[in-house]
Scaffold this motif. Structure first.
Motif, PDB file in Angstrom:
ATOM      1  N   THR A   7       6.172  -0.926  -8.524  1.00  0.00           N
ATOM      2  CA  THR A   7       6.502  -1.873  -7.451  1.00  0.00           C
ATOM      3  C   THR A   7       5.403  -1.927  -6.384  1.00  0.00           C
ATOM      4  O   THR A   7       5.097  -3.004  -5.870  1.00  0.00           O
ATOM      5  CB  THR A   7       7.854  -1.519  -6.804  1.00  0.00           C
ATOM      6  OG1 THR A   7       7.869  -0.128  -6.432  1.00  0.00           O
ATOM      7  CG2 THR A   7       8.994  -1.792  -7.775  1.00  0.00           C
ATOM      8  N   ILE A   8       4.791  -0.772  -6.070  1.00  0.00           N
ATOM      9  CA  ILE A   8       3.715  -0.817  -5.064  1.00  0.00           C
ATOM     10  C   ILE A   8       2.505  -1.547  -5.632  1.00  0.00           C
ATOM     11  O   ILE A   8       1.829  -2.287  -4.916  1.00  0.00           O
ATOM     12  CB  ILE A   8       3.335   0.608  -4.575  1.00  0.00           C
ATOM     13  CG1 ILE A   8       2.344   0.511  -3.406  1.00  0.00           C
ATOM     14  CG2 ILE A   8       2.709   1.423  -5.689  1.00  0.00           C
ATOM     15  CD1 ILE A   8       2.834  -0.214  -2.203  1.00  0.00           C
ATOM     16  N   MET A   9       2.216  -1.367  -6.909  1.00  0.00           N
ATOM     17  CA  MET A   9       1.096  -2.083  -7.516  1.00  0.00           C
ATOM     18  C   MET A   9       1.371  -3.586  -7.543  1.00  0.00           C
ATOM     19  O   MET A   9       0.466  -4.397  -7.301  1.00  0.00           O
ATOM     20  CB  MET A   9       0.842  -1.565  -8.932  1.00  0.00           C
ATOM     21  CG  MET A   9       0.401  -0.107  -9.003  1.00  0.00           C
ATOM     22  SD  MET A   9      -1.152   0.208  -8.137  1.00  0.00           S
ATOM     23  CE  MET A   9      -2.307  -0.638  -9.198  1.00  0.00           C
ATOM     24  N   THR A  10       2.620  -3.960  -7.823  1.00  0.00           N
ATOM     25  CA  THR A  10       2.990  -5.380  -7.808  1.00  0.00           C
ATOM     26  C   THR A  10       2.870  -5.947  -6.394  1.00  0.00           C
ATOM     27  O   THR A  10       2.377  -7.067  -6.192  1.00  0.00           O
ATOM     28  CB  THR A  10       4.431  -5.563  -8.319  1.00  0.00           C
ATOM     29  OG1 THR A  10       4.565  -4.933  -9.590  1.00  0.00           O
ATOM     30  CG2 THR A  10       4.760  -7.047  -8.450  1.00  0.00           C
ATOM     31  N   SER A  11       3.305  -5.154  -5.414  1.00  0.00           N
ATOM     32  CA  SER A  11       3.204  -5.580  -4.012  1.00  0.00           C
ATOM     33  C   SER A  11       1.752  -5.806  -3.611  1.00  0.00           C
ATOM     34  O   SER A  11       1.418  -6.812  -2.962  1.00  0.00           O
ATOM     35  CB  SER A  11       3.845  -4.521  -3.105  1.00  0.00           C
ATOM     36  OG  SER A  11       3.666  -4.850  -1.749  1.00  0.00           O
ATOM     37  N   ILE A  12       0.882  -4.886  -4.010  1.00  0.00           N
ATOM     38  CA  ILE A  12      -0.542  -5.015  -3.672  1.00  0.00           C
ATOM     39  C   ILE A  12      -1.143  -6.232  -4.367  1.00  0.00           C
ATOM     40  O   ILE A  12      -1.987  -6.935  -3.802  1.00  0.00           O
ATOM     41  CB  ILE A  12      -1.293  -3.726  -4.051  1.00  0.00           C
ATOM     42  CG1 ILE A  12      -0.851  -2.578  -3.132  1.00  0.00           C
ATOM     43  CG2 ILE A  12      -2.804  -3.919  -3.953  1.00  0.00           C
ATOM     44  CD1 ILE A  12      -1.370  -1.230  -3.546  1.00  0.00           C
ATOM     45  N   ALA A  13      -0.711  -6.499  -5.605  1.00  0.00           N
ATOM     46  CA  ALA A  13      -1.215  -7.666  -6.332  1.00  0.00           C
ATOM     47  C   ALA A  13      -0.846  -8.959  -5.602  1.00  0.00           C
ATOM     48  O   ALA A  13      -1.685  -9.866  -5.447  1.00  0.00           O
ATOM     49  CB  ALA A  13      -0.663  -7.680  -7.754  1.00  0.00           C
TER      50      ALA A  13
END
Length: 414
Positions: free
Chosen positions: A151-157
């Motif tokens: 989820t944090i990687m998706t948020s950063i994307a």
């Protein structure tokens, strides 16, 4: 900016489609509204502890987020209701307190849309992966940690895409740098375990334990922020103090710091040599070239002086082309030898300067006045400096590029 607004609303309306098209209430309404009330209350309480960061001209905030556990518990529709109420509550609070940014209203739609999509994705991944992970030891926690990372990687994307549209990120290298700045693995661990515990307590409807966990998390975060602010304030004070005591041209201590150190050394009663040095014929350098060349010469002399001194010694820029040295823990003979070595080092070195697009090697000399004494036996540091300055004038009168010294203890001069 129009592209950015279209991006914000595309996320928001996609979130609506996911929430109402694919989602439904998976909890009874009473349980849902109790959970919603607690999450909204403590999210609002925690909001002022969130850390504000900036990429170019665009600000964003980050901190622990409770949406993963609420999304898994309540589903996409419940998550949309929570994010909508929470994000607009934050917006209206900022408007009332006059802390809202110019684009705060549009950013609210981005926050709702992005978080609903991110944690709805987490909701589906959880239910997809749980049948497998529940069969292995600590499978639930492994799955929660994986979801926290995903989820944090998706948020950063999503955030990187917004910055790219705004022109704040222009290359893959800048995106990687932003990724490194955005991820704190300790924060991610805290997020994962907090949301995991909240999810377990929500499923059991342990409301008192949920409140206790929220309060504990708030107190820990508040304590961390207070300590961080104290450290930040100290760093800023140290930085301003360093700026106040550092000569901007040479990066060595200035006259103000020299006065401070002299006051401290007045209490020691130690034997030392105080040296006043001056660049010979410096005005001719400025007149022949320009002040930029003169500055380069001053920098060269400052670096040369520093290179000869020990850690316990001091060098200060005490005037325009004047430097003061305090040489400690040496006998008179050793102090004289060191100053002579410095004088020869300046004389035999040269500094290359650019003038009218041509490189010119400039050789220089310097004159020195050395006063050796025991502090406050007869003479204070301030008086010692005056005597050393008078000895410097004698070096100038004797033809420059010389060391003139006096030993207060034996009255020896040279």
């Amino acid at each position: 900016m129009l592209k950015a607004r279209l991006y914000d609303f595309s996320l928001f309306f996609t979130a609506i489609a996911v929430a109402f098209g694919l989602g439904s209430f998976i909890q009874d309404k009473n349980t849902f509204f109790i959970a919603l009330s607690f999450y909204w209350l403590f999210s609002m309480l925690y909001n002022h502890l969130r850390i504000i960061a900036q990429n170019g001209t665009t600000k964003f905030d980050y901190g622990i987020n409770y949406s993963l556990s609420f999304g898994i518990f309540a589903g996409p529709l419940g998550l949309f209701i929570f994010e909508g109420i929470y994000r607009f509550s934050v917006y209206f609070l900022k408007k009332i307190t006059k802390t809202a940014d110019e684009n705060e209203f549009f950013d609210t739609f981005y926050n709702i849309g992005a978080h609903v999509l991110i944690y709805s994705f987490g909701y589906y991944l959880f239910h997809l992966g749980y049948p497998f992970f529940e069969k292995i030891p600590f499978g639930f926690w492994i799955l929660i940690c994986i979801l926290a990372v995903v989820t944090i990687m998706t948020s950063i994307a999503l955030l990187s895409t917004a910055f790219y549209i705004l022109g704040e990120i222009r290359s893959l290298q800048e995106m990687v740098q932003f990724l490194r700045q955005s991820i704190n693995w300790l924060d991610q661990g805290k997020t994962a375990f907090t949301n995991g515990l909240l999810l377990l307590l929500l499923e059991q409807q342990q409301w008192e334990m949920i409140v206790a966990l929220f309060i504990l998390n708030y107190l820990v975060s508040r304590s961390f922020q207070s300590k961080s602010q104290m450290i930040k304030n100290k760093i800023e004070r140290d930085k301003f103090e360093q700026m106040a005591y550092t000569d901007f041209l040479t990066s060595i201590p200035n006259r103000a710091f020299m006065d401070l150190k002299m006051s401290e050394l007045n209490q020691t009663g130690e034997k030392l040599g105080i040296v006043v040095a001056d660049i010979d014929k410096f005005k001719r350098i400025n007149d022949t070239y320009n002040h930029a060349v003169g500055d380069r010469v001053i920098q060269h002399v400052a670096n040369t002086l520093k290179s000869y001194l020990a850690e316990e010694d001091y060098v200060f820029r005490s005037g325009g082309e004047e430097f003061t040295l305090i040489i400690r823990n040496r006998s008179l003979d050793d102090t004289i030898k060191l100053v002579e070595k410095i004088r020869k080092g300046i004389e035999t070195s040269s500094v290359e300067v650019e003038y009218q697009s041509v490189i010119h090697p400039i050789t220089i000399t310097s004159s020195f006045g050395l006063y050796y004494f025991k502090v406050n036996q007869y003479t204070s540091m301030e008086k010692g400096y005056i005597y050393a300055d008078q000895l410097l004038l004698q070096s100038k009168e004797l033809g420059k590029n010389k060391v003139t010294y006096k030993d207060e203890l034996s009255r020896q001069t040279g």
